[in-house]
Design an enzyme around this catalytic site. Structure first.
Site, mmCIF file in Angstrom:
data_model
loop_
_atom_site.group_PDB
_atom_site.id
_atom_site.type_symbol
_atom_site.label_atom_id
_atom_site.label_comp_id
_atom_site.label_asym_id
_atom_site.label_seq_id
_atom_site.Cartn_x
_atom_site.Cartn_y
_atom_site.Cartn_z
ATOM 1 N N LEU A 5 0.827 16.909 19.173
ATOM 2 C CA LEU A 5 1.000 15.450 19.160
ATOM 3 C C LEU A 5 0.051 14.770 20.141
ATOM 4 O O LEU A 5 -0.449 15.406 21.081
ATOM 5 C CB LEU A 5 2.437 15.095 19.558
ATOM 6 C CG LEU A 5 3.557 15.465 18.579
ATOM 7 C CD1 LEU A 5 4.909 15.216 19.238
ATOM 8 C CD2 LEU A 5 3.422 14.670 17.281
ATOM 9 N N SER A 6 -0.155 13.494 19.917
ATOM 10 C CA SER A 6 -0.894 12.702 20.890
ATOM 11 C C SER A 6 -0.131 12.763 22.210
ATOM 12 O O SER A 6 1.094 12.612 22.246
ATOM 13 C CB SER A 6 -0.979 11.245 20.393
ATOM 14 O OG SER A 6 -1.589 10.434 21.367
ATOM 15 N N GLY A 7 -0.850 13.054 23.273
ATOM 16 C CA GLY A 7 -0.207 13.137 24.594
ATOM 17 C C GLY A 7 0.338 14.510 24.927
ATOM 18 O O GLY A 7 0.894 14.730 26.005
ATOM 19 N N SER A 8 0.164 15.470 24.021
ATOM 20 C CA SER A 8 0.710 16.814 24.289
ATOM 21 C C SER A 8 -0.150 17.592 25.280
ATOM 22 O O SER A 8 0.269 18.636 25.790
ATOM 23 C CB SER A 8 0.856 17.606 22.982
ATOM 24 O OG SER A 8 -0.397 17.716 22.321
ATOM 25 N N THR A 20 -6.688 17.802 27.793
ATOM 26 C CA THR A 20 -6.564 18.406 29.119
ATOM 27 C C THR A 20 -6.785 19.906 29.032
ATOM 28 O O THR A 20 -7.561 20.485 29.811
ATOM 29 C CB THR A 20 -5.165 18.101 29.708
ATOM 30 O OG1 THR A 20 -4.987 16.675 29.744
ATOM 31 C CG2 THR A 20 -5.010 18.678 31.108
ATOM 32 N N ARG A 75 -14.530 10.734 16.961
ATOM 33 C CA ARG A 75 -14.315 9.488 16.226
ATOM 34 C C ARG A 75 -15.216 8.357 16.737
ATOM 35 O O ARG A 75 -15.219 7.263 16.182
ATOM 36 C CB ARG A 75 -12.829 9.097 16.294
ATOM 37 C CG ARG A 75 -11.963 9.919 15.363
ATOM 38 C CD ARG A 75 -10.496 9.630 15.538
ATOM 39 N NE ARG A 75 -9.675 10.337 14.553
ATOM 40 C CZ ARG A 75 -9.429 9.915 13.329
ATOM 41 N NH1 ARG A 75 -9.929 8.768 12.908
ATOM 42 N NH2 ARG A 75 -8.676 10.627 12.500
ATOM 43 N N ARG A 94 -7.662 11.562 7.666
ATOM 44 C CA ARG A 94 -7.348 12.675 8.578
ATOM 45 C C ARG A 94 -7.789 13.996 7.940
ATOM 46 O O ARG A 94 -8.304 14.886 8.626
ATOM 47 C CB ARG A 94 -5.843 12.710 8.881
ATOM 48 C CG ARG A 94 -5.355 11.509 9.697
ATOM 49 C CD ARG A 94 -3.902 11.746 10.094
ATOM 50 N NE ARG A 94 -3.196 10.541 10.465
ATOM 51 C CZ ARG A 94 -2.724 10.303 11.689
ATOM 52 N NH1 ARG A 94 -2.927 11.154 12.658
ATOM 53 N NH2 ARG A 94 -2.042 9.203 11.927
ATOM 54 N N ILE A 119 -5.313 16.285 16.821
ATOM 55 C CA ILE A 119 -3.908 16.324 16.402
ATOM 56 C C ILE A 119 -3.789 17.257 15.200
ATOM 57 O O ILE A 119 -2.919 18.083 15.115
ATOM 58 C CB ILE A 119 -3.401 14.904 16.032
ATOM 59 C CG1 ILE A 119 -3.394 13.996 17.267
ATOM 60 C CG2 ILE A 119 -1.985 14.991 15.452
ATOM 61 C CD1 ILE A 119 -2.957 12.568 16.999
ATOM 62 N N SER A 120 -4.719 17.106 14.259
ATOM 63 C CA SER A 120 -4.729 17.914 13.015
ATOM 64 C C SER A 120 -3.302 18.114 12.515
ATOM 65 O O SER A 120 -2.779 19.232 12.571
ATOM 66 C CB SER A 120 -5.461 19.239 13.221
ATOM 67 O OG SER A 120 -5.174 19.851 14.448
#
Ligand SMILES: Nc1ncnc2c1ncn2[C@@H]1O[C@H](COP(=O)(O)OS(=O)(=O)O)[C@@H](OP(=O)(O)O)[C@H]1O
Ligand SMILES: Nc1ncnc2c1ncn2[C@@H]1O[C@H](COP(=O)(O)OP(=O)(O)O)[C@@H](O)[C@H]1O
Length: 337
Positions: free
Chosen positions: A168-171, A175, A200, A214, A240-241
Site C-alpha cells: 500500500l501507499s505508505g507501507s 524507504t 510517473r 496501472r 504499489i502494483s
C-alpha cells in the site's frame, strides 16, 4: 531478388489487452487448426545447448500470417517443403533466407507449449492478453549481441535479478528500496531503484490511476526491470502494483528465481496513520477518487518470496527490512559471480 523472403512474413497480433497472464498455458484440445500458423525463429544457442528452445524464449510463439493473405504455410511461402508434424524442435524446417537480418536462422514450429492444437480463436484471445510478449509491429526480428548477460554478470561479480516491492501507499516501499540500494552499494553491488512515484514523472507521465493505466504502468516497469536484470544489476522496483495478475506477468518475464517479490504487509491503519503526503486524508475526504486501499483494490501476493510485516503493531526498522532482503539475495547467490 525481390523483397527479402523473411520480410514476407508479417506478424499478426491484436492490440495489447489490458492484462497479461503469468504464462501461456496452452491446453491441448482436439479442435482443428484454423487458417494461420504459429512459428518461432529458432534460438541459435539451442543448437549448442542441445535444447529445443524457441526464440526469443520458449513460449513466445508468434502467429505469422502471410503477405497477400495466402493460406499456405510460412514454409511453403519460403520455398521450403511443407512441415510434417510432429517434429523435433531441434531439427527446424529450414533456414530463413534473404537479407532481412535473420538469414541462416533456422525456422521451427514452436515447441513445448506451442498452440498447434488450440482453436485459433482461443489462441488469438490469449495472444491479445500477452501484451508484453506479442509485438504489435510486423517484420521485426530479435538481434543478439556478442556480449551477453553472463559476461556482464562476470564483470560485475553478481547476478542480475529483480526485487519487486509491493504494498500500500505508505507501507514503506520507497524507504526499503533506498535502504536496500544503499546497503548493496556499500557491499560493492550494482543496484538501481525504479520507484513508481519517480517513474510517473517521466517514463509513465502519461498514465494515471485508472485500472488500465496501472496495468500499463506495471507492464512497462516490468519490461524495464527485465532489461536492468539482463544488464546484470539488482533492479529494485517499488510500486504499489495492486493487481496480482500484473505482478505475475512481470515475474513471468524473468527466468526462474530471478524475480523476488517482497510484500510489505503493513495494515491500512498503519499506512493511513503515516500518510506522509496527506493522500489518505484527501482520499477519505473524497478529493482523490480511486485511491488504493480506500476505494480501489489491493490484491495481496499469495506466494511471494519475502513478506515483511508488523509484529505486535510495530514495523521492523528500514535497516532490518533491507537486511532481510540482502540475506535472501545472499542465500540465493545473487551477490556473487
Ligand atoms: N489514486 C491513487 N492510488 C494510489 N496511489 C496514488 C494515487 N494517486 C496518487 N498516488 C501516488 O502515486 C504513487 C503510486 O504510484 P505507483 O506507480 O506505484 O502506482 S501503481 O502501482 O500503478 O498502482 C503513490 O506513491 P506511494 O505512496 O509511494 O505508494 C502515491 O503517492
Ligand atoms: N520501517 C519503517 N519504520 C518506520 N517508518 C517507516 C518505515 N518505512 C517507512 N517509514 C515511513 O513511512 C512513511 C512512508 O514510507 P514510504 O517509503 O514513503 O512508503 P511508500 O513508498 O510505500 O509510500 C515515510 O514517512 C517513512 O519515513
Amino acid at each position: 531478388m525481390d523483397a527479402p523472403r523473411a520480410a514476407r512474413l508479417a506478424v499478426a497480433a491484436r492490440p495489447p489487452g489490458p492484462r497479461a497472464p503469468a504464462r501461456f498455458p496452452f491446453a491441448s484440445s482436439t479442435a482443428p487448426r484454423r487458417a494461420g500458423w504459429w512459428w518461432c525463429l529458432r534460438d541459435p544457442r539451442a543448437d549448442s545447448s542441445g535444447g529445443g528452445s524457441t526464440f526469443p524464449s520458449p513460449g513466445r510463439c508468434t502467429r505469422l500470417a502471410l503477405a497477400h493473405r495466402n493460406r499456405k504455410s510460412p514454409a511453403a511461402n519460403l520455398g521450403l517443403p511443407p512441415p510434417r508434424p510432429p517434429r523435433s524442435p531441434a531439427a527446424g524446417i529450414g533456414k530463413v533466407t534473404g537479407d532481412g537480418g535473420c538469414e541462416g536462422r533456422p525456422l521451427v514450429e514452436c515447441a513445448g507449449d506451442r498452440p498447434t492444437q488450440e482453436p485459433a480463436g482461443v489462441v488469438e484471445e490469449k495472444a491479445s492478453e500477452m501484451s508484453s510478449t506479442v509485438p504489435k509491429s510486423s517484420n521485426i526480428f530479435w538481434h543478439d549481441c556478442g556480449v551477453g548477460k553472463a559476461d556482464r554478470q562476470k564483470l560485475l561479480k553478481q547476478k542480475g535479478c529483480v526485487v519487486w516491492i509491493t504494498g500500500l501507499s505508505g507501507s514503506g516501499k520507497s524507504t526499503l528500496a533506498c535502504t536496500l540500494g544503499r546497503e548493496l552499494h556499500t557491499r560493492g553491488k550494482l543496484a538501481y531503484v525504479l520507484d513508481g512515484d519517480n517513474l510517473r514523472h517521466g517514463l509513465n507521465k502519461d498514465l494515471g490511476f485508472k485500472a488500465e493505466d496501472r496495468v500499463e504502468n506495471i507492464r512497462r516497469v516490468g519490461e524495464v526491470a527485465k532489461l536492468f536484470a539482463d544488464a546484470g544489476l539488482v533492479c529494485i522496483a517499488s510500486l504499489i502494483s495492486p493487481y496480482r495478475r500484473d505482478r505475475e506477468a512481470c515475474r513471468a518475464l524473468l527466468s526462474d528465481g530471478s524475480f523476488v517479490e517482497v510484500f510489505l504487509n503493513m495494515s491500512l491503519e498503519l499506512c493511513e496513520a503515516r500518510d506522509p503526503k496527506g493522500l489518505y486524508k484527501l482520499a477519505r475526504a473524497g478529493k482523490i477518487k480511486g485511491f488504493t486501499g480506500i476505494d480501489d483494490p489491493y490484491e495481496a501476493p499469495l506466494n511471494c518470496e519475502i513478506e515483511i510485516k508488523e509484529v505486535d503493531g510495530v514495523c521492523p526498522t528500514p535497516s532490518d527490512m533491507a537486511g532481510q532482503v540482502v540475506t535472501y539475495l545472499e542465500e540465493k547467490g545473487f551477490l556473487h559471480e
